[in-house]
Design a protein around this motif. Structure first.
Motif, PDB file in Angstrom:
ATOM      1  N   CYS A   1       0.841  -1.187   0.000  1.00 21.42           N
ATOM      2  CA  CYS A   1       0.000   0.000   0.000  1.00 21.42           C
ATOM      3  C   CYS A   1       0.881   1.243   0.000  1.00 21.42           C
ATOM      4  O   CYS A   1       1.787   1.365   0.822  1.00 21.42           O
TER       5      CYS A   1
ATOM      6  N   ILE B   1      -6.518  -1.895   5.441  1.00 24.39           N
ATOM      7  CA  ILE B   1      -6.187  -1.031   6.569  1.00 24.39           C
ATOM      8  C   ILE B   1      -6.750   0.373   6.368  1.00 24.39           C
ATOM      9  O   ILE B   1      -7.497   0.890   7.190  1.00 24.39           O
ATOM     10  N   CYS B   2      -6.378   1.007   5.272  1.00 21.78           N
ATOM     11  CA  CYS B   2      -6.735   2.419   5.090  1.00 21.78           C
ATOM     12  C   CYS B   2      -7.709   2.630   3.942  1.00 21.78           C
ATOM     13  O   CYS B   2      -8.099   3.759   3.679  1.00 21.78           O
TER      14      CYS B   2
ATOM     15  N   CYS C   1      -7.039  -1.311   0.014  1.00 26.45           N
ATOM     16  CA  CYS C   1      -6.266  -1.683   1.192  1.00 26.45           C
ATOM     17  C   CYS C   1      -7.201  -1.993   2.359  1.00 26.45           C
ATOM     18  O   CYS C   1      -8.088  -1.187   2.665  1.00 26.45           O
TER      19      CYS C   1
ATOM     20  N   CYS D   1      -0.342   3.465   3.581  1.00 26.15           N
ATOM     21  CA  CYS D   1       0.046   3.044   4.936  1.00 26.15           C
ATOM     22  C   CYS D   1       1.292   2.163   4.942  1.00 26.15           C
ATOM     23  O   CYS D   1       1.814   1.853   6.004  1.00 26.15           O
TER      24      CYS D   1
HETATM   25 ZN   LIG Z   1      -3.159   1.110   3.236  1.00 21.65          ZN
END
Ligand SMILES: [Zn+2]
Length: 56
Positions: free
Chosen positions: A6, A34-35, A32, A9
């Motif tokens: 990514c 996560i983000c 992603c 992040c």
């Molecule tokens: Zn990310």
């Protein structure tokens, strides 16, 4: 399997294409986990899954 990183992040991401039906493929956007940033488009007949790869 697609291995990417990514750009937002910095996590290493493994994408499983879940491709099961040749001839019915289409481009799916993968984000992603996560983000939620856009990672890539994969050409598959299924729904791609993105997993954070903590080992890398
Ligand atoms: Zn990310």
């Amino acid at each position: 399997m697609i291995f990417t990183k990514c750009s937002i992040c910095g996590k290493s991401i493994t994408i499983r294409e879940n491709d099961f039906q040749p001839g019915c493929r289409d481009f799916e956007d993968v984000s992603c986990p996560i983000c939620n940033a856009f990672l890539t488009s994969v050409f598959t007949s299924g729904i791609p899954e993105a997993h954070v790869d903590e080992a890398r």
